[in-house]
Scaffold this motif. Structure first.
Motif, PDB file in Angstrom:
ATOM      1  N   UNK A 122      56.095  19.400  15.115  1.00 57.95           N
ATOM      2  CA  UNK A 122      56.197  19.940  13.753  1.00 57.95           C
ATOM      3  C   UNK A 122      57.060  21.192  13.755  1.00 57.95           C
ATOM      4  N   UNK A 123      56.874  21.993  14.767  1.00 55.94           N
ATOM      5  CA  UNK A 123      57.589  23.268  14.873  1.00 55.94           C
ATOM      6  C   UNK A 123      59.097  23.072  15.017  1.00 55.94           C
ATOM      7  N   UNK A 124      59.519  22.032  15.743  1.00 54.09           N
ATOM      8  CA  UNK A 124      60.955  21.797  15.944  1.00 54.09           C
ATOM      9  C   UNK A 124      61.516  20.775  14.954  1.00 54.09           C
ATOM     10  N   UNK A 125      60.710  20.404  13.963  1.00 54.80           N
ATOM     11  CA  UNK A 125      61.182  19.492  12.927  1.00 54.80           C
ATOM     12  C   UNK A 125      61.360  18.061  13.385  1.00 54.80           C
ATOM     13  N   UNK A 126      60.510  17.613  14.325  1.00 61.44           N
ATOM     14  CA  UNK A 126      60.666  16.263  14.860  1.00 61.44           C
ATOM     15  C   UNK A 126      59.379  15.438  14.784  1.00 61.44           C
ATOM     16  N   UNK A 127      58.428  15.849  13.978  1.00 63.22           N
ATOM     17  CA  UNK A 127      57.160  15.119  13.892  1.00 63.22           C
ATOM     18  C   UNK A 127      57.348  13.713  13.348  1.00 63.22           C
ATOM     19  N   UNK A 128      58.413  13.498  12.561  1.00 64.40           N
ATOM     20  CA  UNK A 128      58.653  12.169  11.984  1.00 64.40           C
ATOM     21  C   UNK A 128      59.269  11.198  13.002  1.00 64.40           C
ATOM     22  N   UNK A 129      59.604  11.707  14.197  1.00 61.75           N
ATOM     23  CA  UNK A 129      60.218  10.860  15.224  1.00 61.75           C
ATOM     24  C   UNK A 129      59.300  10.707  16.447  1.00 61.75           C
ATOM     25  N   UNK A 130      58.020  10.881  16.261  1.00 62.16           N
ATOM     26  CA  UNK A 130      57.077  10.898  17.375  1.00 62.16           C
ATOM     27  C   UNK A 130      57.115   9.625  18.220  1.00 62.16           C
ATOM     28  N   UNK A 131      57.278   8.494  17.593  1.00 61.53           N
ATOM     29  CA  UNK A 131      57.246   7.223  18.321  1.00 61.53           C
ATOM     30  C   UNK A 131      58.641   6.684  18.654  1.00 61.53           C
ATOM     31  N   UNK A 132      59.679   7.444  18.322  1.00 60.81           N
ATOM     32  CA  UNK A 132      61.044   7.011  18.613  1.00 60.81           C
ATOM     33  C   UNK A 132      61.373   7.246  20.086  1.00 60.81           C
ATOM     34  N   UNK A 133      62.325   6.470  20.598  1.00 61.80           N
ATOM     35  CA  UNK A 133      62.795   6.628  21.968  1.00 61.80           C
ATOM     36  C   UNK A 133      64.094   7.439  21.960  1.00 61.80           C
ATOM     37  N   UNK A 134      64.425   8.098  23.063  1.00 58.77           N
ATOM     38  CA  UNK A 134      65.624   8.940  23.104  1.00 58.77           C
ATOM     39  C   UNK A 134      66.891   8.242  22.625  1.00 58.77           C
TER      40      UNK A 134
END
Length: 253
Positions: A122-134
């Motif tokens: 959440x802090x780095x603005x990536x909570x919406x990509x939690x299940x994504x792969x690199x």
């Protein structure tokens, strides 16, 4: 927090660090500048024990990590590092990348680790990509995940080795904003970068290196206005010309 005393490092006949002396207080933000090959990245890698020094001492909170033969994982856990190339595990999703080291290296509770991982995303603005792969992320997104992964170990020091150099220009700002936010929270940081506007804004001190030596150590307002050495003046003039020619010059520069 960090004391570096007469550190030398060579690769074969190529001398990279030629007697570096440096101290960093808790909460200080140092930006390390210098031309390619000046020893900046090697210095960071020695602090994190990714490279062994040939001689000299590196102390973190009084512990000489350069001579320590055991506890390397503990040292690296306390000194987080973010690389140019992200280095995320490609077979793990974002959430798994962040949770792995705290559980395996620190031995922390799974539920607490997962709670903190969500907080960091959440802090780095990536909570919406939690299940994504690199492979499904942009460069800027991967770097923000890499920063969260380093912070997941709750380090006392953060090292950033040109964290925006592999990014497209439009992605640089989002990563620098995350690093700036971390700086404002009081983290001790060493940042190798060529982003001069960022250096002016964030750094408490500018370290200028060339040929494996620290040639200048000054507050940003002094270094950028009145650099003490001809080598630093030449370096800054070269960067300025590059930014003018590429149209990347910011108002801060």
């Amino acid at each position: 927090m960090i004391e570096i005393e007469d550190v030398h490092k060579s690769f074969g006949q190529n001398r990279i660090l030629a007697g570096v002396n440096l101290s960093v207080a808790a909460g200080e933000k140092l930006v390390v500048l210098g031309p390619s090959g000046s020893g900046k990245s090697t210095l960071l890698r020695c602090i994190n024990r990714l490279e062994e020094v040939d001689s000299g001492a590196i102390r973190i909170l009084g512990r000489d990590i350069a001579s320590a033969r055991r506890g390397v994982h503990d040292i690296r856990a306390d000194v987080g590092m973010v690389f140019q190339g992200f280095h995320l595990f490609p077979h793990m999703n974002v959430f798994e990348n962040i949770c792995l080291a705290p559980q395996r290296v620190r031995g922390w509770d799974r539920l607490e680790t997962e709670r903190y991982a969500r907080e960091l995303l959440e802090r780095v603005g990536m909570s919406h990509k939690m299940t994504a792969y690199p492979s499904e992320l942009s460069g800027g997104q991967q770097q923000r995940v890499a920063i969260a992964r380093a912070l997941a170990m709750r380090p006392q020091v953060m090292l950033f080795d040109e964290p925006t150099s592999a990014l497209d220009p439009e992605m640089v700002h989002e990563v620098l904003k995350v690093i700036n936010d971390i700086a404002e929270e009081g983290m001790t940081m060493l940042v190798v970068t060529h982003e001069m506007g960022f250096a002016r804004k964030v750094a408490d001190r500018i370290i200028f290196m060339d040929h494996g030596l620290v040639l200048e150590d000054a507050p940003p307002e002094v270094f950028f206005k009145t650099p003490a050495t001809e080598r630093a003046r030449s370096f800054l003039a070269h960067l300025h010309r590059m930014r003018v020619n590429t149209g990347k010059l910011s108002t801060a520069e």
